[in-house]
Design a protein around this motif. Structure first.
Motif, PDB file in Angstrom:
ATOM      1  N   ARG A 195      10.188   2.010  -8.276  1.00  0.00           N
ATOM      2  CA  ARG A 195       9.942   3.338  -8.866  1.00  0.00           C
ATOM      3  C   ARG A 195       8.478   3.459  -9.282  1.00  0.00           C
ATOM      4  NH1 ARG A 195      14.853   2.429 -11.314  1.00  0.00           N
ATOM      5  NH2 ARG A 195      13.836   1.786 -13.260  1.00  0.00           N
ATOM      6  N   HIS A 196       7.964   2.414  -9.905  1.00  0.00           N
ATOM      7  CA  HIS A 196       6.565   2.401 -10.342  1.00  0.00           C
ATOM      8  C   HIS A 196       5.631   2.539  -9.133  1.00  0.00           C
ATOM      9  CE1 HIS A 196       3.006   1.325 -12.690  1.00  0.00           C
ATOM     10  NE2 HIS A 196       2.696   0.533 -11.679  1.00  0.00           N
ATOM     11  N   LEU A 197       5.877   1.754  -8.097  1.00  0.00           N
ATOM     12  CA  LEU A 197       5.034   1.829  -6.907  1.00  0.00           C
ATOM     13  C   LEU A 197       5.093   3.205  -6.275  1.00  0.00           C
ATOM     14  CD1 LEU A 197       5.685  -1.675  -5.295  1.00  0.00           C
ATOM     15  CD2 LEU A 197       3.576  -0.870  -6.390  1.00  0.00           C
ATOM     16  N   ALA A 198       6.272   3.803  -6.246  1.00  0.00           N
ATOM     17  CA  ALA A 198       6.426   5.140  -5.652  1.00  0.00           C
ATOM     18  C   ALA A 198       5.592   6.166  -6.416  1.00  0.00           C
ATOM     19  CB  ALA A 198       7.892   5.546  -5.631  1.00  0.00           C
ATOM     20  N   THR A 199       5.611   6.086  -7.747  1.00  0.00           N
ATOM     21  CA  THR A 199       4.828   7.052  -8.520  1.00  0.00           C
ATOM     22  C   THR A 199       3.330   6.812  -8.365  1.00  0.00           C
ATOM     23  OG1 THR A 199       4.930   5.751 -10.553  1.00  0.00           O
ATOM     24  CG2 THR A 199       6.656   7.414 -10.223  1.00  0.00           C
ATOM     25  N   ALA A 200       2.944   5.595  -7.965  1.00  0.00           N
ATOM     26  CA  ALA A 200       1.534   5.272  -7.753  1.00  0.00           C
ATOM     27  C   ALA A 200       1.096   5.545  -6.312  1.00  0.00           C
ATOM     28  CB  ALA A 200       1.279   3.810  -8.109  1.00  0.00           C
ATOM     29  N   GLY A 201       1.976   6.144  -5.510  1.00  0.00           N
ATOM     30  CA  GLY A 201       1.605   6.496  -4.134  1.00  0.00           C
ATOM     31  C   GLY A 201       2.055   5.506  -3.078  1.00  0.00           C
ATOM     32  N   PHE A 202       2.849   4.539  -3.455  1.00  0.00           N
ATOM     33  CA  PHE A 202       3.343   3.529  -2.511  1.00  0.00           C
ATOM     34  C   PHE A 202       4.857   3.667  -2.379  1.00  0.00           C
ATOM     35  CE2 PHE A 202      -0.444   1.857  -4.629  1.00  0.00           C
ATOM     36  CZ  PHE A 202      -1.289   1.707  -3.532  1.00  0.00           C
ATOM     37  N   ASP A 203       5.297   4.850  -1.982  1.00  0.00           N
ATOM     38  CA  ASP A 203       6.731   5.143  -1.905  1.00  0.00           C
ATOM     39  C   ASP A 203       7.384   4.629  -0.632  1.00  0.00           C
ATOM     40  OD1 ASP A 203       5.451   6.933  -0.242  1.00  0.00           O
ATOM     41  OD2 ASP A 203       6.682   8.646  -0.841  1.00  0.00           O
ATOM     42  N   ASP A 204       6.601   3.981   0.216  1.00  0.00           N
ATOM     43  CA  ASP A 204       7.128   3.490   1.486  1.00  0.00           C
ATOM     44  C   ASP A 204       7.173   1.962   1.560  1.00  0.00           C
ATOM     45  OD1 ASP A 204       4.378   3.211   1.499  1.00  0.00           O
ATOM     46  OD2 ASP A 204       4.090   4.017   3.513  1.00  0.00           O
ATOM     47  N   VAL A 205       7.045   1.296   0.430  1.00  0.00           N
ATOM     48  CA  VAL A 205       7.102  -0.179   0.400  1.00  0.00           C
ATOM     49  C   VAL A 205       8.545  -0.605   0.640  1.00  0.00           C
ATOM     50  CG1 VAL A 205       6.835  -2.225  -1.047  1.00  0.00           C
ATOM     51  CG2 VAL A 205       5.107  -0.425  -1.106  1.00  0.00           C
ATOM     52  N   GLY A 206       8.751  -1.394   1.666  1.00  0.00           N
ATOM     53  CA  GLY A 206      10.088  -1.882   1.991  1.00  0.00           C
ATOM     54  C   GLY A 206      10.509  -3.017   1.065  1.00  0.00           C
ATOM     55  N   PRO A 207      11.786  -3.318   1.033  1.00  0.00           N
ATOM     56  CA  PRO A 207      12.302  -4.329   0.111  1.00  0.00           C
ATOM     57  C   PRO A 207      11.772  -5.740   0.361  1.00  0.00           C
ATOM     58  CG  PRO A 207      14.030  -3.584   1.604  1.00  0.00           C
ATOM     59  CD  PRO A 207      12.844  -2.693   1.832  1.00  0.00           C
ATOM     60  N   SER A 208      11.303  -6.027   1.561  1.00  0.00           N
ATOM     61  CA  SER A 208      10.807  -7.369   1.870  1.00  0.00           C
ATOM     62  C   SER A 208       9.290  -7.440   1.971  1.00  0.00           C
ATOM     63  CB  SER A 208      11.418  -7.857   3.187  1.00  0.00           C
ATOM     64  OG  SER A 208      12.819  -7.934   3.080  1.00  0.00           O
ATOM     65  N   PHE A 209       8.601  -6.337   1.762  1.00  0.00           N
ATOM     66  CA  PHE A 209       7.149  -6.326   1.919  1.00  0.00           C
ATOM     67  C   PHE A 209       6.463  -7.313   0.974  1.00  0.00           C
ATOM     68  CE2 PHE A 209       6.233  -1.868   3.876  1.00  0.00           C
ATOM     69  CZ  PHE A 209       7.196  -2.078   4.839  1.00  0.00           C
ATOM     70  N   GLY A 210       6.968  -7.448  -0.233  1.00  0.00           N
ATOM     71  CA  GLY A 210       6.332  -8.325  -1.207  1.00  0.00           C
ATOM     72  C   GLY A 210       6.240  -9.767  -0.741  1.00  0.00           C
ATOM     73  N   TYR A 211       7.249 -10.204   0.001  1.00  0.00           N
ATOM     74  CA  TYR A 211       7.232 -11.583   0.498  1.00  0.00           C
ATOM     75  C   TYR A 211       6.116 -11.766   1.530  1.00  0.00           C
ATOM     76  CZ  TYR A 211      11.780 -11.591  -1.760  1.00  0.00           C
ATOM     77  OH  TYR A 211      12.788 -11.469  -2.665  1.00  0.00           O
ATOM     78  N   VAL A 212       5.905 -10.763   2.363  1.00  0.00           N
ATOM     79  CA  VAL A 212       4.817 -10.832   3.350  1.00  0.00           C
ATOM     80  C   VAL A 212       3.471 -10.722   2.637  1.00  0.00           C
ATOM     81  CG1 VAL A 212       3.820  -9.783   5.426  1.00  0.00           C
ATOM     82  CG2 VAL A 212       6.312  -9.918   5.173  1.00  0.00           C
ATOM     83  N   PHE A 213       3.379  -9.825   1.653  1.00  0.00           N
ATOM     84  CA  PHE A 213       2.138  -9.727   0.877  1.00  0.00           C
ATOM     85  C   PHE A 213       1.772 -11.102   0.321  1.00  0.00           C
ATOM     86  CE2 PHE A 213       2.975  -5.060  -0.605  1.00  0.00           C
ATOM     87  CZ  PHE A 213       2.560  -4.580   0.626  1.00  0.00           C
ATOM     88  N   ARG A 214       2.743 -11.773  -0.234  1.00  0.00           N
ATOM     89  CA  ARG A 214       2.505 -13.079  -0.856  1.00  0.00           C
ATOM     90  C   ARG A 214       2.021 -14.094   0.180  1.00  0.00           C
ATOM     91  NH1 ARG A 214       6.836 -16.936  -3.866  1.00  0.00           N
ATOM     92  NH2 ARG A 214       5.314 -18.289  -4.825  1.00  0.00           N
ATOM     93  N   LEU A 215       2.625 -14.078   1.354  1.00  0.00           N
ATOM     94  CA  LEU A 215       2.219 -15.018   2.402  1.00  0.00           C
ATOM     95  C   LEU A 215       0.791 -14.756   2.885  1.00  0.00           C
ATOM     96  CD1 LEU A 215       5.413 -15.173   4.635  1.00  0.00           C
ATOM     97  CD2 LEU A 215       4.429 -17.053   3.320  1.00  0.00           C
ATOM     98  N   ASN A 265       5.900  -4.987  12.155  1.00  0.00           N
ATOM     99  CA  ASN A 265       5.660  -3.706  12.817  1.00  0.00           C
ATOM    100  C   ASN A 265       5.801  -2.547  11.839  1.00  0.00           C
ATOM    101  OD1 ASN A 265       5.055  -4.744  15.333  1.00  0.00           O
ATOM    102  ND2 ASN A 265       7.108  -4.422  16.163  1.00  0.00           N
ATOM    103  N   ASP A 266       6.800  -2.621  10.970  1.00  0.00           N
ATOM    104  CA  ASP A 266       7.001  -1.584   9.955  1.00  0.00           C
ATOM    105  C   ASP A 266       5.816  -1.562   8.991  1.00  0.00           C
ATOM    106  OD1 ASP A 266       8.349   0.458   8.525  1.00  0.00           O
ATOM    107  OD2 ASP A 266       9.414  -0.998   7.280  1.00  0.00           O
ATOM    108  N   MET A 267       5.348  -2.728   8.600  1.00  0.00           N
ATOM    109  CA  MET A 267       4.224  -2.804   7.670  1.00  0.00           C
ATOM    110  C   MET A 267       2.929  -2.316   8.305  1.00  0.00           C
ATOM    111  SD  MET A 267       5.118  -6.358   5.683  1.00  0.00           S
ATOM    112  CE  MET A 267       3.978  -6.082   4.321  1.00  0.00           C
ATOM    113  N   TYR A 287       0.041  -1.304   5.779  1.00  0.00           N
ATOM    114  CA  TYR A 287      -0.076  -2.420   4.851  1.00  0.00           C
ATOM    115  C   TYR A 287      -0.570  -3.709   5.508  1.00  0.00           C
ATOM    116  CZ  TYR A 287       2.466   0.467   1.533  1.00  0.00           C
ATOM    117  OH  TYR A 287       2.841   1.485   0.693  1.00  0.00           O
ATOM    118  N   VAL A 288      -0.392  -3.832   6.801  1.00  0.00           N
ATOM    119  CA  VAL A 288      -0.816  -5.029   7.527  1.00  0.00           C
ATOM    120  C   VAL A 288      -1.646  -4.594   8.727  1.00  0.00           C
ATOM    121  CG1 VAL A 288       0.000  -6.982   8.940  1.00  0.00           C
ATOM    122  CG2 VAL A 288       1.134  -6.458   6.782  1.00  0.00           C
ATOM    123  N   GLU A 289      -2.675  -5.380   9.007  1.00  0.00           N
ATOM    124  CA  GLU A 289      -3.526  -5.138  10.171  1.00  0.00           C
ATOM    125  C   GLU A 289      -3.419  -6.321  11.112  1.00  0.00           C
ATOM    126  OE1 GLU A 289      -7.320  -4.845   8.237  1.00  0.00           O
ATOM    127  OE2 GLU A 289      -7.006  -2.737   7.703  1.00  0.00           O
TER     128      GLU A 289
END
Length: 153
Positions: free
Chosen positions: A26-46, A73-75, A80-82
């Motif tokens: 909810r916080h991320l969505a209000t900050a403009g990141f309303d499309d973050v998937g449930p597993s994105f954080g694990y990839v961010f961390r890696l 591909n979704d990211m 979020y990923v290049e």
């Protein structure tokens, strides 16, 4: 002899994580990141430490390369990923965090800090520190049972 707790410990951990994660999204969505998937954080961390190829991302997540490709591909589609060419092998692509991902991570970290501070405000700093210590102990002693991305750094 005391009676057992009314809620199993694992259930409490799961519910607490669900509450935390729902609030984070909810916080991320209000900050403009309303499309973050449930597993994105694990990839961010890696990918925070350095760019990796798809095989290493899949290994780090403990999933198949096909599953990792779908997630990546979704990211990529969401910015979020290049993908960058691997200098030594043009067939391989390095996956790196985009500037948008770096902003999302910073926003997530703000939420993490606020959540922990709010907890300390409700239950006291000592109790919040004890909760953190208990979670760190669980992660340290049982973290090798999950995928590498969930293990303590």
């Amino acid at each position: 002899m005391s009676s057992p707790p009314s809620t199993d410990f694992g259930v409490l951990l799961n519910v607490a994580f669900g509450v935390f994660k729902a609030g984070l999204h909810r916080h991320l969505a209000t900050a403009g990141f309303d499309d973050v998937g449930p597993s994105f954080g694990y990839v961010f961390r890696l990918l925070q430490a350095k760019p990796l190829n798809l095989r290493l991302v899949a290994d780090g997540l403990g999933i198949t390369p096909q599953g990792a490709l779908k997630l990546v591909n979704d990211m990529v589609a969401k910015g979020y990923v290049e993908r960058h060419d691997e200098p030594l092998d043009g067939r391989v692509k390095r996956l790196a965090l985009s500037p948008r991902a770096v902003l999302a991570i910073a926003e997530a970290r703000r939420y993490h800090a606020r959540f922990e501070a709010d907890l300390a405000g409700r239950i006291g700093a000592d109790a919040a520190a004890a909760a953190r210590a208990a979670l760190e102990d669980i992660a340290a002693h049982y973290g090798d049972e999950g995928p590498p991305s969930l293990r303590p750094l």
